[in-house]
Design an enzyme around this catalytic site. Structure first.
Site, mmCIF file in Angstrom:
data_model
loop_
_atom_site.group_PDB
_atom_site.id
_atom_site.type_symbol
_atom_site.label_atom_id
_atom_site.label_comp_id
_atom_site.label_asym_id
_atom_site.label_seq_id
_atom_site.Cartn_x
_atom_site.Cartn_y
_atom_site.Cartn_z
ATOM 1 N N LYS A 79 0.866 -1.102 0.113
ATOM 2 C CA LYS A 79 -0.158 0.069 -0.022
ATOM 3 C C LYS A 79 0.902 1.278 -0.078
ATOM 4 C CE LYS A 79 -4.054 1.970 2.486
ATOM 5 N NZ LYS A 79 -4.936 1.996 3.665
ATOM 6 N N SER A 156 -10.085 2.251 2.413
ATOM 7 C CA SER A 156 -8.816 2.817 1.628
ATOM 8 C C SER A 156 -8.022 1.957 1.244
ATOM 9 C CB SER A 156 -8.009 3.867 2.701
ATOM 10 O OG SER A 156 -7.289 3.315 3.647
ATOM 11 N N SER A 180 -9.997 -0.044 6.994
ATOM 12 C CA SER A 180 -9.717 0.127 5.376
ATOM 13 C C SER A 180 -9.004 -1.137 5.007
ATOM 14 C CB SER A 180 -8.543 1.087 5.829
ATOM 15 O OG SER A 180 -9.168 2.414 5.651
#
Lengths: 480, 484
Positions: A79, A156, A180
């Site tokens: 990420k 997210s 997330s």
């Protein structure tokens, strides 16, 4: 698509060890898949072709030399919120669009030390603020499940989830501040694990809300997440909030749980009207499977659940407002020259932050401002303690808690983006546990008749990470 | 006198920032020294790079605990670091980490001795740990750029906040001196105000005598010497009285002392005050200090000024005044101990230090560390008196020479042949000669008839003939014997 990309991490490791597969070939295949698919799915912000292949060569050598780490030669996606030394780390923002960290985050360093290969940096909601991937400064991520319907992959950790579901990596790091990793996992039929707060170092993770941020691990099997978690976690003196608690061999003890006699709590507040009936149906069916296997199902109450979303949306923005003050255009990151100092601040920050980030900074500063602090921030902290207490009481009764990960199914991109309240309410089942800092996971539970995935959320006591993973493994086994 | 208008009194409180002498910064592993090239002592944490986290320096916490113990303060079992939010280029994170509502050191007291010998107790409200900001340098030349040096960013400070217990500038000066002595004794801060390692903010207000309500205060920032503190307070207090007497109202403000112009200037008004939006820093867990840790630190505490003063009075029978002067700074106390090592006689050493050396320093406007006569040399000089090598009178001559040349006293005594004559066989013939002279015989007669005071004339004659080198006590003794 090359079928080797469909392997789980544990299957891949087996084949790498027996030399049936070489890491270089697997990495090449993954990179090809990414390049072929990135225009349509947009899971990656940065692709690290050169460094990944170099890492793979080294891994193959280590495998030959019998010096393999736990994740030797396994291609992962990272990420874009984990700082990676020498590799652009943007947090999906214009502010950090060209930022190249001179240091490595502890979590990614731990993964590197165990031989993991980084394919690239994954798309996400900007600064991890969002639940649909749509706040990214680098475009929306498309959910590969029903690609043509242009659904969100959640957020997210949108890129992490989409890359996994689309076989563009074998595992991915995510981060979970209020859900997330779990919500994107639920939306993409993948596994998303949020460990106990403090299990993984936050050093080198771009901060959103310090008391909530926690590295998360996503994969296509529970065992894979357990393995990544084991490799990445541990005490870190560079993070004062990291916990000095021994790391267990989570992957090795993944099957060490008897369903018979397992006490499963179902919080009535998580099965109310407003939860999509199709979601409830899938979860109930899964609960029935556990019951049939001998688990004891207990109805419990988490009475402060209804305050969780407002509490979260006070605490998280307050911390974020301060955490994001460092992006001022003075030392690194985007700078837009203004008439004077305060104009330069305003222009740099206006250009560098997207609308959702700005909204949260404003909310955060508001709830901390003099005259409002007691009414908002201070009260939210009190409610936060009550939410923790709810869980503590519940875990006196039960071993684990089962609940839907989200109240609804993956929605269309653009569907909620203009309605922040509707977007925030989707977090209802993931923020309580984040506020309490307990371990939780979203594991695929099945599909709706239309073929949309539903995730089962399993929550456990603080530092009972192993049990959460074990219960998730059972749920996964029952899918077969 | 401080106030021209005797109907008023001044009320003051102090905030002193003491820069702690820790090896590294408060929350990072950067070295916290002075004087390095700009921006060479700032790492990724100090620069507030993304994902960098603060880790509390335990040495700084120990320093705070030491200070708390030195002022008999409560050490909080749990204290909390908060974020003080504001934007400025020398504040990389956009917030300063400081302790807000839960400081490590709670209420304490400090007794200060005033010039008239009286003691005043000043109450300390709290002392909290915080990080310093960087340094901004504004180039006001044609291209008007500003530079930022982040070497100082994150350096640990202990902010010591007093209650508004001060009524005169002299009390403030005595307090600052005492506080400086304490931080030096416990070795947590070098106390150098000119270098900014001790910085002083004074809250000043005035009120009519007999009033109980405090007047509106104005805060004088960053005064860099005790002399300037007195001047700034005196100016500001009279200025406030003038405002009130002219029918005006004092406005709450932050002001700066301009030492060149001798006036205070407005820096920012209350309206410009920031809302700092303090909240507990979620990156740092609450600081828990156990009783065991406090006890362990207590065991390592060095002698404090008060204790040293008491010891000097008890062990060496020094006067309260001498003991106070000697212990008023660690430097003086250390200097004295070194003098004493060679000089042996405690009282004589104190005299030579306080009377003779300080007079020279005052006259030449020197600080103790700039002294032309080292502690060892002064001690040796006293030693020469004690072992009767020279007389006290000769010692003064030697001392003058030491001040002028920085030579060792023994060297001077030898070079000038100033060694005291203590050999009776050398003194006796001289005495005989004096008694045998005409005047000597006449005076001897007078002495035998009861004129005791005439003995002084004989002593004077002998000293003259020996250039003052004869041991006066021996001369006296032999004379008395021979004049019988």
């Amino acid at each position: 698509m090359n079928d080797i990309l469909k392997l789980t991490i544990t299957e891949l490791i087996e084949k790498l060890k027996t030399r049936e597969l070489r890491s270089v070939d697997v990495t090449k295949a993954a990179l090809e898949r990414i390049k072929e698919r990135n225009d349509s799915i947009n899971a990656y912000i940065t692709i690290c072709e050169e460094t990944a292949l170099k890492q793979a060569e080294i891994s193959d050598q280590k495998l030959d030399d019998g010096e393999a780490g736990m994740l030797e030669g396994v291609p992962l996606g990272i990420k874009d919120l984990f700082c990676t030394k020498g590799i652009k780390t943007t947090a999906a923002s214009k502010m950090l669009a060209d930022f190249i960290p001179p240091y490595e985050s502890t979590v990614t360093q731990n993964l590197l030390d165990e031989g993991a290969i980084f394919l690239g940096k994954l798309n996400m909601d900007q600064f991890a603020m969002g639940g649909s991937g749509e706040t990214s400064a680098f475009g929306d991520t498309i959910n590969p499940i029903k690609e043509e319907e242009k659904l969100t992959a959640g957020g997210s950790s949108s890129g992490s989830a989409a890359a996994l579901a689309d076989f563009q990596c074998f595992g991915a790091t995510g981060s979970d501040t209020g859900g997330s990793v779990r919500q994107p996992a639920s939306f993409t039929n993948t596994v998303g694990f949020r460990p106990t707060y403090g299990r993984c170092s936050r050093f080198g993770m771009v901060s959103f809300a310090s008391s909530l941020d926690q590295a998360g691990f996503m994969a296509r099997s529970v065992e894979d997440t357990a393995l990544m978690f084991r490799a990445a976690s541990g005490f870190d003196e560079k993070d004062s909030t990291s916990a000095d608690v021994a790391v267990e061999a989570y992957d090795e003890i993944i099957n060490d749980l008897e369903v018979k006699g397992l006490k499963i709590g179902l919080p009535k507040e998580y099965f109310v009207d407003g939860v999509d009936q199709k979601v409830k149906d899938v979860i109930n069916a899964k609960v029935e499977q556990f019951k049939a296997a001998g688990a004891e199902i207990v109805e419990i109450s988490l009475p402060h659940t209804k305050y969780a979303v407002p509490t979260y949306y006070i605490v998280a923005p307050a911390e974020a407002a301060a955490n994001l003050s460092r992006y001022d255009g003075m030392r690194y990151g985007l700078r837009v020259e203004g008439e004077n100092l305060s104009d330069t601040y305003a222009k740099s920050r206006s250009a560098g932050f997207g609308w959702e980030v700005k909204r949260r900074i404003m909310v955060g500063n508001y709830v901390l401002s003099s005259g409002y602090y007691d009414a908002y921030y201070s009260k939210a902290q009190k409610v936060r303690s009550l939410l923790s207490l709810d869980f503590e009481k519940a875990f006196e009764q039960v071993d684990v808690i089962f609940a839907p990960t989200t109240p609804e199914l993956p929605f269309e991109l653009g569907g909620k983006i203009d309605d922040p309240i509707a977007m925030y309410l989707c977090d209802i089942f993931t923020v309580s546990s984040a506020l309490a800092g307990i371990p939780c996971i979203s594991v695929p539970a099945g599909f709706t008749p239309e073929g949309l995935p539903v995730g089962l959320q399993i929550l456990g006591k603080a530092f009972d990470d192993a049990k959460v993973l074990q219960a998730a493994k059972k749920a996964e086994d029952m899918n077969k | 006198m401080t106030l021209y208008n005797k109907d008023y009194e001044i009320v003051m409180g102090l905030e002193i920032h003491a820069q702690l002498k820790t090896k590294t910064k408060l929350f990072s592993t950067s070295i916290a020294n002075f004087g390095a090239e700009p921006n060479t002592q700032a790492n990724a944490v100090d620069l507030a790079m993304p994902g960098m986290l603060p880790v509390l320096n335990t040495e700084a916490v120990t320093s705070a605990i030491k200070f708390g113990l030195a002022i008999n303060a409560e050490i909080a079992p749990v204290s909390v670091f908060s974020r003080k939010n504001y934007f400025y280029p020398d504040l990389p994170k956009g917030y300063q980490i400081s302790q807000f509502d839960l400081p490590t050191v709670g209420k304490g007291v400090l007794d200060v001795t005033l010039e008239d010998g009286s003691t005043k107790t000043i109450r300390i409200e709290r002392a909290h740990l915080e990080e310093d900001a960087g340094k901004s340098v504004h180039d006001l030349g044609s291209n008007s750029v500003s530079h930022v040096d982040l070497n100082r960013a994150g350096v640990p400070l202990l902010e010591i906040v007093s209650f508004p217990d001060f009524r005169t500038p002299e009390e403030v000066a005595a307090y600052v001196k005492k506080l400086r002595a304490i931080v030096q004794y416990i070795d947590i801060c070098d106390g150098d105000m000119s270098q900014g390692s001790m910085r002083c903010d004074v809250n000043v207000s005035v009120r009519k005598k007999g009033e109980h309500k405090l007047g509106t205060r104005r805060e004088i920032k960053n005064v860099n010497s005790i002399k300037n503190i007195i001047k700034a307070i005196t100016y500001e207090a009279n200025h406030q009285v003038d405002i009130i007497e002219n029918g005006g109202e004092v406005q709450q403000e932050t002001i700066l002392w301009d030492p060149d112009a001798g006036v205070t200037r407005s820096m920012r008004s209350k309206e410009d005050a920031h809302d700092y939006r303090y909240f507990p820093d979620p990156d740092i867990l609450p600081l828990r200090i156990s009783d065991e840790r406090i006890e362990a630190i207590k065991a390592t505490m060095p002698e404090l000024p008060e204790q040293k003063k008491a010891r000097l009075m008890a062990d060496y029978e020094l006067s309260a005044y001498d003991a106070e002067v000697i212990t008023s700074s660690k430097e003086t106390a250390d200097f004295y101990e070194e003098v004493l090592e060679a000089g042996k006689d405690a009282k004589l050493c104190a005299n030579w230090l306080i009377v003779e050396l300080f007079a020279i320093l005052n006259k030449q406007d020197l600080e103790l560390h700039e002294t032309p006569v080292s502690a060892k040399q002064l001690g040796e000089l006293v030693g020469l008196i004690v072992d009767k090598t020279i007389s006290g009178k000769i010692a003064k001559t030697v001392f003058e020479e030491m001040v002028a040349t920085s030579k060792d006293p023994k060297v001077i005594v030898e070079e000038k042949g100033l060694v005291q004559i203590t050999d009776t066989s050398a003194i006796e013939p001289i005495i005989d000669e004096v008694i045998a002279s005409d005047l000597g015989q006449a005076n001897a007669e007078k002495f035998r008839n009861g004129a005791d005071r005439i003995l002084g004339w004989f002593v004077g004659q002998v000293m003259q003939k020996t250039q003052g080198k004869a041991n006066p006590a021996m001369v006296n003794e032999i004379l008395k014997e021979k004049l019988k």
